[in-house]
Design a protein around this motif. Structure first.
Motif, mmCIF file in Angstrom:
data_model
loop_
_atom_site.group_PDB
_atom_site.id
_atom_site.type_symbol
_atom_site.label_atom_id
_atom_site.label_comp_id
_atom_site.label_asym_id
_atom_site.label_seq_id
_atom_site.Cartn_x
_atom_site.Cartn_y
_atom_site.Cartn_z
ATOM 1 N N ARG A 119 0.923 -1.240 0.060
ATOM 2 C CA ARG A 119 -0.149 -0.105 0.020
ATOM 3 C C ARG A 119 1.026 1.240 0.126
ATOM 4 N NH1 ARG A 119 -5.382 -0.402 0.755
ATOM 5 N NH2 ARG A 119 -6.345 -2.512 1.386
ATOM 6 N N THR A 120 0.516 2.370 -0.694
ATOM 7 C CA THR A 120 1.143 3.532 -0.603
ATOM 8 C C THR A 120 0.677 4.131 0.321
ATOM 9 O OG1 THR A 120 -0.596 4.432 -1.993
ATOM 10 C CG2 THR A 120 1.122 3.357 -3.065
ATOM 11 N N ASN A 121 1.571 5.551 0.467
ATOM 12 C CA ASN A 121 1.358 6.274 1.847
ATOM 13 C C ASN A 121 -0.161 7.031 1.648
ATOM 14 O OD1 ASN A 121 3.828 5.852 2.722
ATOM 15 N ND2 ASN A 121 4.474 7.786 1.643
ATOM 16 N N ASN A 122 -0.783 7.151 0.492
ATOM 17 C CA ASN A 122 -2.132 7.442 0.289
ATOM 18 C C ASN A 122 -3.127 6.472 0.229
ATOM 19 O OD1 ASN A 122 -1.421 6.820 -2.154
ATOM 20 N ND2 ASN A 122 -2.202 8.649 -3.197
ATOM 21 N N GLU A 123 -2.823 5.138 0.485
ATOM 22 C CA GLU A 123 -3.766 3.915 0.536
ATOM 23 C C GLU A 123 -4.034 3.544 -0.770
ATOM 24 O OE1 GLU A 123 -4.444 1.883 3.495
ATOM 25 O OE2 GLU A 123 -2.863 3.318 4.229
ATOM 26 N N GLN A 124 -3.438 3.926 -1.621
ATOM 27 C CA GLN A 124 -3.657 3.133 -3.041
ATOM 28 C C GLN A 124 -2.730 1.839 -2.863
ATOM 29 O OE1 GLN A 124 -3.787 4.952 -6.669
ATOM 30 N NE2 GLN A 124 -5.532 5.671 -5.629
ATOM 31 N N ILE A 125 -3.355 0.915 -3.946
ATOM 32 C CA ILE A 125 -2.621 -0.529 -3.948
ATOM 33 C C ILE A 125 -1.367 -0.303 -4.997
ATOM 34 C CG2 ILE A 125 -3.019 -2.805 -4.675
ATOM 35 C CD1 ILE A 125 -4.528 -2.010 -2.175
ATOM 36 N N SER A 126 -0.315 -0.967 -4.454
ATOM 37 C CA SER A 126 1.052 -0.852 -5.522
ATOM 38 C C SER A 126 1.260 -2.221 -5.643
ATOM 39 C CB SER A 126 1.864 0.003 -4.641
ATOM 40 O OG SER A 126 3.011 -0.303 -5.567
ATOM 41 N N LEU A 127 1.257 -2.642 -7.112
ATOM 42 C CA LEU A 127 1.458 -3.825 -7.475
ATOM 43 C C LEU A 127 2.912 -3.913 -8.176
ATOM 44 C CD1 LEU A 127 -1.874 -5.519 -9.012
ATOM 45 C CD2 LEU A 127 -0.927 -5.779 -6.644
ATOM 46 N N THR A 128 3.436 -4.965 -7.976
ATOM 47 C CA THR A 128 4.617 -5.003 -8.491
ATOM 48 C C THR A 128 4.530 -6.604 -9.013
ATOM 49 O OG1 THR A 128 6.065 -3.824 -6.803
ATOM 50 C CG2 THR A 128 7.413 -5.205 -8.580
ATOM 51 N N SER A 129 4.618 -6.449 -10.567
ATOM 52 C CA SER A 129 4.549 -7.894 -11.210
ATOM 53 C C SER A 129 5.516 -8.416 -12.087
ATOM 54 C CB SER A 129 3.293 -7.710 -12.354
ATOM 55 O OG SER A 129 2.067 -7.173 -11.710
ATOM 56 N N GLN A 130 6.036 -9.757 -11.847
ATOM 57 C CA GLN A 130 7.205 -10.064 -12.447
ATOM 58 C C GLN A 130 6.515 -10.875 -13.913
ATOM 59 O OE1 GLN A 130 9.717 -13.801 -11.268
ATOM 60 N NE2 GLN A 130 10.087 -12.031 -9.819
ATOM 61 N N ILE A 131 6.995 -10.287 -14.845
ATOM 62 C CA ILE A 131 6.371 -10.598 -16.355
ATOM 63 C C ILE A 131 7.279 -11.722 -17.191
ATOM 64 C CG2 ILE A 131 5.101 -9.916 -18.262
ATOM 65 C CD1 ILE A 131 3.636 -9.149 -15.844
ATOM 66 N N LEU A 132 6.999 -12.659 -17.690
ATOM 67 C CA LEU A 132 7.897 -13.668 -18.250
ATOM 68 C C LEU A 132 8.047 -12.974 -19.436
ATOM 69 C CD1 LEU A 132 8.969 -16.628 -18.190
ATOM 70 C CD2 LEU A 132 7.072 -17.242 -19.464
ATOM 71 N N ILE A 133 9.393 -13.182 -20.015
ATOM 72 C CA ILE A 133 10.004 -12.736 -21.405
ATOM 73 C C ILE A 133 10.398 -13.977 -22.079
ATOM 74 C CG2 ILE A 133 11.339 -11.465 -22.711
ATOM 75 C CD1 ILE A 133 12.119 -9.805 -20.345
ATOM 76 N N PRO A 134 9.317 -14.361 -22.762
ATOM 77 C CA PRO A 134 9.569 -15.936 -23.346
ATOM 78 C C PRO A 134 11.007 -15.884 -24.250
ATOM 79 C CG PRO A 134 7.308 -15.467 -23.738
ATOM 80 C CD PRO A 134 7.897 -14.229 -23.071
ATOM 81 N N SER A 135 11.165 -14.990 -24.732
ATOM 82 C CA SER A 135 12.503 -14.770 -25.753
ATOM 83 C C SER A 135 13.626 -14.973 -24.817
ATOM 84 C CB SER A 135 12.556 -13.718 -26.791
ATOM 85 O OG SER A 135 12.510 -12.292 -25.928
ATOM 86 N N ALA A 136 13.890 -14.270 -23.714
ATOM 87 C CA ALA A 136 14.745 -14.439 -22.921
ATOM 88 C C ALA A 136 15.292 -15.574 -22.383
ATOM 89 C CB ALA A 136 14.649 -13.339 -21.836
ATOM 90 N N ILE A 137 14.115 -16.334 -22.009
ATOM 91 C CA ILE A 137 14.263 -17.771 -21.498
ATOM 92 C C ILE A 137 14.582 -18.721 -22.435
ATOM 93 C CG2 ILE A 137 13.382 -17.132 -19.367
ATOM 94 C CD1 ILE A 137 10.866 -18.780 -20.212
ATOM 95 N N SER A 138 14.327 -18.578 -23.617
ATOM 96 C CA SER A 138 14.360 -19.743 -24.811
ATOM 97 C C SER A 138 15.626 -19.484 -25.374
ATOM 98 C CB SER A 138 13.126 -19.486 -25.546
ATOM 99 O OG SER A 138 13.150 -18.306 -26.404
ATOM 100 N N SER A 139 16.406 -18.412 -25.482
ATOM 101 C CA SER A 139 17.575 -18.071 -26.129
ATOM 102 C C SER A 139 18.740 -18.023 -25.070
ATOM 103 C CB SER A 139 17.372 -16.976 -27.118
ATOM 104 O OG SER A 139 16.365 -17.025 -27.973
ATOM 105 N N PRO A 140 19.580 -19.051 -25.084
ATOM 106 C CA PRO A 140 20.737 -18.710 -24.157
ATOM 107 C C PRO A 140 21.531 -17.322 -24.347
ATOM 108 C CG PRO A 140 21.117 -20.851 -25.143
ATOM 109 C CD PRO A 140 19.977 -19.865 -25.794
ATOM 110 N N GLY A 141 21.959 -16.680 -23.102
ATOM 111 C CA GLY A 141 22.541 -15.332 -23.241
ATOM 112 C C GLY A 141 21.948 -14.176 -23.857
ATOM 113 N N SER A 142 20.603 -14.201 -24.054
ATOM 114 C CA SER A 142 19.549 -13.234 -24.249
ATOM 115 C C SER A 142 18.954 -12.567 -23.035
ATOM 116 C CB SER A 142 18.418 -13.889 -25.205
ATOM 117 O OG SER A 142 17.694 -14.816 -24.691
ATOM 118 N N SER A 143 19.421 -12.896 -22.075
ATOM 119 C CA SER A 143 18.785 -12.222 -20.822
ATOM 120 C C SER A 143 18.934 -10.607 -20.824
ATOM 121 C CB SER A 143 19.835 -12.723 -19.411
ATOM 122 O OG SER A 143 19.314 -11.815 -18.408
ATOM 123 N N SER A 144 18.062 -10.006 -20.407
ATOM 124 C CA SER A 144 17.989 -8.417 -20.520
ATOM 125 C C SER A 144 18.799 -7.823 -19.402
ATOM 126 C CB SER A 144 16.359 -8.068 -20.547
ATOM 127 O OG SER A 144 15.765 -8.537 -19.269
#
Length: 399
Positions: free
Chosen positions: A43-68
């Protein structure tokens, strides 16, 4: 004929959904989705909901060395190995999740989400409203792990991992891997929903924190499972350490395996590691002169996993008997520690006492449940432990 018609209809019911799934994971469709792997809720200081999302990058995990790269430590969108980190805010969890699409530019997709982390201060205000969307919407799955962070959930979601390109997978492995100690818990969304609907027992959830560690001459931060979060219904009230957690699990009959370290009865006072093979428990409520009492009986079977006492005569009945007594004492101490803090101090029912009282004394329970949080504090709990050592391994001596 009617039976044949029914059979055809049943076949269609099962086969039609499969036809929609065929070939659904081609690269074009993957590129049209933001596949969520983990979500942090603060929650933020003004009581908003704060979301932090971990989103998959298919190309990054399918190709070796392509980590961002990126490290996942900045604000906004940053690459973190095989994932993209998105931060969004909103009036509600659903609102914040929808707002994330402005940055993701794709539909947020939740069926493969593994982890939901809730920040410590946020959890003190109650987690039920924060999980309502995940319980109500058809996309999130019931096997999603729920964790409470010491600090902010955002820090946990932004973490990276050396061995896993998707950090959420590393968190998942940590949860399942520590279960063999019986000093950590594993709780998923489905189990949380049952507990919230029950109103008899209180919740406990996996705790996690960021710790500092030296790695190749540099100080880094990494996540570590940290104690067990104890909730009064849905509000975080405090923490159990590893021993208190196992004490709670002894009562609930949920200790699967682990190690108990005791001092050897031998002359050199070395340490002995006793391996837990299996355990069971019985919770027996009784009414005596109108006063509720509970007896907890725990039975444990184990073996000697390690003994660091060269002078000990390990293969004698006397030695075994003394080890059993010492193991029983440790188990009882762990149980009493959990009861002292959970029952006596906080008045939370993480032990399922209310369920057992309701089952045996349904009439009395109608009155007791009205103020169960206070009633449980006054219950006398008697603890009985029976430990049995079955064997001492392949050798009787460390030499």
């Amino acid at each position: 004929m009617k039976k044949l018609t029914k059979l055809i209809i049943l076949c269609l019911i099962f086969l039609l959904p499969m036809s929609f799934l065929t070939g659904c994971w081609n690269s074009k469709e993957l590129d049209q989705l933001s596949i969520v792997q983990a979500i942090g809720i603060d929650r933020t200081n003004n009581e908003q909901i704060s979301l932090t999302s971990q989103i998959l990058i298919p190309s990054a995990i399918s190709s070796p060395g392509s980590s961002s790269g990126g490290g996942g430590t900045g604000r906004g969108s940053t690459g973190a190995q095989g994932v993209l980190i998105l931060k969004s805010t909103g009036e509600t969890v659903y609102d914040a999740l929808k707002n994330a699409t402005y940055e993701a530019d794709r539909r947020i997709y939740l069926p493969f989400n593994k982890i939901i982390v809730i920040g410590e201060d946020t959890a003190k205000g109650g987690i039920a409203p924060l999980l309502d969307f995940f319980l109500r919407d058809p996309e999130p799955r019931g096997n999603t792990y729920i964790l409470i962070a010491r600090g902010n959930a955002e820090d946990i979601i932004r973490t990276t991992h050396r061995q896993e390109s998707v950090p959420a997978k590393a968190l998942e492995n940590m949860i399942t891997g520590t279960l063999n100690t019986s000093k950590a818990v594993e709780v998923n969304l489905h189990e949380v929903s049952i507990a919230l609907a029950d109103h008899t027992s209180d919740l406990f959830l996996t705790g996690i924190e960021m710790i500092k560690q030296e790695d190749q001459g540099q100080e880094i931060k990494k996540p570590k499972l940290s104690d067990t979060a104890i909730l009064d219904y849905d509000k975080l009230i405090g923490w159990f350490n590893g021993q208190e957690t196992r004490g709670m699990l002894w009562i609930r009959g949920e200790v699967k395996e682990g190690i108990i370290v005791v001092q050897s009865p031998g002359p050199d006072k070395g340490k002995v590691s006793l391996k837990i093979i299996n355990a069971s428990s019985q919770v027996k409520p009784e009414m005596k002169d109108g006063k509720l009492m509970i007896t907890v009986k725990v039975k444990e079977n184990g073996t000697i996993g390690e003994q660091m006492s060269p002078a000990a005569n390990i293969d004698t009945p006397e030695y075994f008997k003394e080890l059993e007594k010492r193991q029983e004492r440790v188990i009882k101490e762990e149980i009493m520690a959990a009861l002292e803090k959970g029952q006596k101090e906080w008045g939370v029912d993480i032990f399922e006492f209310g369920e057992e009282v309701h089952r045996k004394f349904p009439k009395e329970w109608k009155e007791l449940k009205k103020n169960w949080g206070e009633e449980i504090k006054n219950i006398e709990v008697k603890v009985e432990v029976e430990s049995n050592l079955r064997m001492f391994g392949k050798t009787t001596s460390p030499e």
